[in-house]
Design an enzyme around this catalytic site. Structure first.
Site, PDB file in Angstrom:
ATOM      1  N   ARG A  84       0.840  -1.204   0.000  1.00  0.00           N
ATOM      2  CA  ARG A  84       0.000   0.000   0.000  1.00  0.00           C
ATOM      3  C   ARG A  84       0.869   1.245   0.000  1.00  0.00           C
ATOM      4  O   ARG A  84       2.004   1.215   0.464  1.00  0.00           O
ATOM      5  CB  ARG A  84      -0.891   0.040   1.259  1.00  0.00           C
ATOM      6  CG  ARG A  84      -1.743  -1.184   1.475  1.00  0.00           C
ATOM      7  CD  ARG A  84      -3.065  -1.119   0.762  1.00  0.00           C
ATOM      8  NE  ARG A  84      -3.870   0.038   1.116  1.00  0.00           N
ATOM      9  CZ  ARG A  84      -4.910   0.448   0.374  1.00  0.00           C
ATOM     10  NH1 ARG A  84      -5.239  -0.201  -0.734  1.00  0.00           N
ATOM     11  NH2 ARG A  84      -5.610   1.497   0.738  1.00  0.00           N
ATOM     12  N   ASN A 119      11.800   2.058   3.336  1.00  0.00           N
ATOM     13  CA  ASN A 119      11.182   1.096   2.405  1.00  0.00           C
ATOM     14  C   ASN A 119      12.274   0.311   1.689  1.00  0.00           C
ATOM     15  O   ASN A 119      13.363   0.830   1.448  1.00  0.00           O
ATOM     16  CB  ASN A 119      10.350   1.865   1.372  1.00  0.00           C
ATOM     17  CG  ASN A 119       9.645   0.941   0.380  1.00  0.00           C
ATOM     18  OD1 ASN A 119       9.049  -0.066   0.768  1.00  0.00           O
ATOM     19  ND2 ASN A 119       9.705   1.278  -0.896  1.00  0.00           N
ATOM     20  N   HIS A 131      12.833  -1.676  -1.930  1.00  0.00           N
ATOM     21  CA  HIS A 131      12.221  -1.807  -3.262  1.00  0.00           C
ATOM     22  C   HIS A 131      13.133  -2.674  -4.131  1.00  0.00           C
ATOM     23  O   HIS A 131      14.352  -2.478  -4.131  1.00  0.00           O
ATOM     24  CB  HIS A 131      12.037  -0.420  -3.893  1.00  0.00           C
ATOM     25  CG  HIS A 131      11.281  -0.465  -5.185  1.00  0.00           C
ATOM     26  ND1 HIS A 131       9.899  -0.570  -5.240  1.00  0.00           N
ATOM     27  CD2 HIS A 131      11.705  -0.461  -6.471  1.00  0.00           C
ATOM     28  CE1 HIS A 131       9.520  -0.608  -6.509  1.00  0.00           C
ATOM     29  NE2 HIS A 131      10.598  -0.546  -7.272  1.00  0.00           N
TER      30      HIS A 131
HETATM   31  C1  GAR Z   1      10.418  -7.871  -1.853  1.00  0.00           C
HETATM   32  O1  GAR Z   1      11.060  -8.220  -3.062  1.00  0.00           O
HETATM   33  C2  GAR Z   1      10.331  -6.368  -1.718  1.00  0.00           C
HETATM   34  O2  GAR Z   1      11.457  -5.679  -2.206  1.00  0.00           O
HETATM   35  C3  GAR Z   1       9.141  -6.078  -2.582  1.00  0.00           C
HETATM   36  O3  GAR Z   1       8.227  -7.094  -2.284  1.00  0.00           O
HETATM   37  C4  GAR Z   1       8.946  -8.258  -1.915  1.00  0.00           C
HETATM   38  C5  GAR Z   1       8.428  -8.711  -0.572  1.00  0.00           C
HETATM   39  O4  GAR Z   1       9.001  -9.934  -0.200  1.00  0.00           O
HETATM   40  N1  GAR Z   1       8.607  -4.768  -2.339  1.00  0.00           N
HETATM   41  C6  GAR Z   1       8.014  -4.046  -3.300  1.00  0.00           C
HETATM   42  O5  GAR Z   1       7.834  -4.464  -4.436  1.00  0.00           O
HETATM   43  C7  GAR Z   1       7.558  -2.657  -2.870  1.00  0.00           C
HETATM   44  N2  GAR Z   1       7.146  -1.887  -4.014  1.00  0.00           N
HETATM   45  P1  GAR Z   1       8.904 -10.427   1.301  1.00  0.00           P
HETATM   46  O6  GAR Z   1       7.423 -10.343   1.720  1.00  0.00           O
HETATM   47  O7  GAR Z   1       9.387 -11.836   1.261  1.00  0.00           O
HETATM   48  O8  GAR Z   1       9.756  -9.526   2.145  1.00  0.00           O
END
Ligand code: GAR
Length: 216
Positions: free
Chosen positions: A96, A112, A114
């Site tokens: 979100r 954050n 990313h």
């Molecule tokens: C991770 O790759 C994180 O960098 C990405 O979601 C994944 C969560 O993995 N975040 C985004 O894309 C934010 N825009 P996790 O739940 O195993 O930590």
């Protein structure tokens, strides 16, 4: 062991929770002096909540759909973070976008992660950024930690790590290679910010050698 009670983290999640686990592992190893005071998920029944439950960490679900506005959702998030006396907020796979009131309440205190080398491939959720990197034909991909500001995925960068993109990569193999780096730079970024060695200057951050506590 330090006598000082560890800084309190609030971790926001939406799914698998591997970055949450990396934070908890870093705390267990002693490389991150902090405790996770609360985990907030935007979705019910995700693996990240099981990780919190197993670790004995209080958790809540705050689903956007249950609020009349993003501001109301944001107020609920801030109320939970304040009740848990959180010092630093981490969005670790959180799907979100925060209301501006959350950003304001925790200015320079939200990190954050990313899965791209920002500013490339901003704005979407994994595996979007990794798929975009593959489609763009870049030879180097990676991940970025940054402070959250009102502008999505554009706040001052704290750390980045790069990985090669291989000719036979799929989105999954590339995402996995990037994820291993995420699990290093996210705890390292949290530790650096908590140590007070990261200073925001305009749109970027700089490393300062003296800890915040050492300045008067
Ligand atoms: C991770 O790759 C994180 O960098 C990405 O979601 C994944 C969560 O993995 N975040 C985004 O894309 C934010 N825009 P996790 O739940 O195993 O930590």
């Amino acid at each position: 062991m330090s006598m000082v009670s560890p800084p309190r983290l609030g971790v926001l999640v939406s799914g698998r929770g591997s970055n949450l686990r990396a934070i908890l592992d870093a705390i267990d190893r002693g490389s991150l002096h902090a405790r996770v005071a609360i985990v907030i998920s935007s979705k019910n029944d995700v693996p990240a909540l099981q990780i919190a439950e197993d670790a004995g960490i209080p958790w809540r679900v705050i689903r956007g759909a249950e609020y009349s506005s993003r501001a109301a959702e944001g107020a609920a998030i801030v109320a939970e973070l304040r009740a848990a006396m959180v010092d630093l907020v981490v969005t670790a796979g959180y799907g979100r976008i925060f209301d501006a009131s959350v950003v304001e309440a925790y200015r320079w205190r939200i990190i954050n992660i990313h899965p791209s080398l920002l500013p490339a491939f901003a704005g979407s959720m994994a595996p979007g950024p990794q798929a975009q990197a593959l489609a763009a034909g870049v030879k180097i991909a990676g991940c970025t930690t940054h402070f959250i500001t009102e502008e999505t995925d554009a706040g001052p960068i704290i750390m980045q790590a790069a990985v090669p993109v291989l000719d036979d990569d799929t989105v999954e193999t590339l995402a996995e290679r990037i994820l291993r780096e995420e699990h290093k730079i996210l705890p390292a970024s949290i530790a650096a910010v908590l140590a007070g060695t990261v200073r925001v200057v305009d749109r970027r951050t700089i490393q300062v050698t003296e800890a915040k506590d050492a300045r008067s």
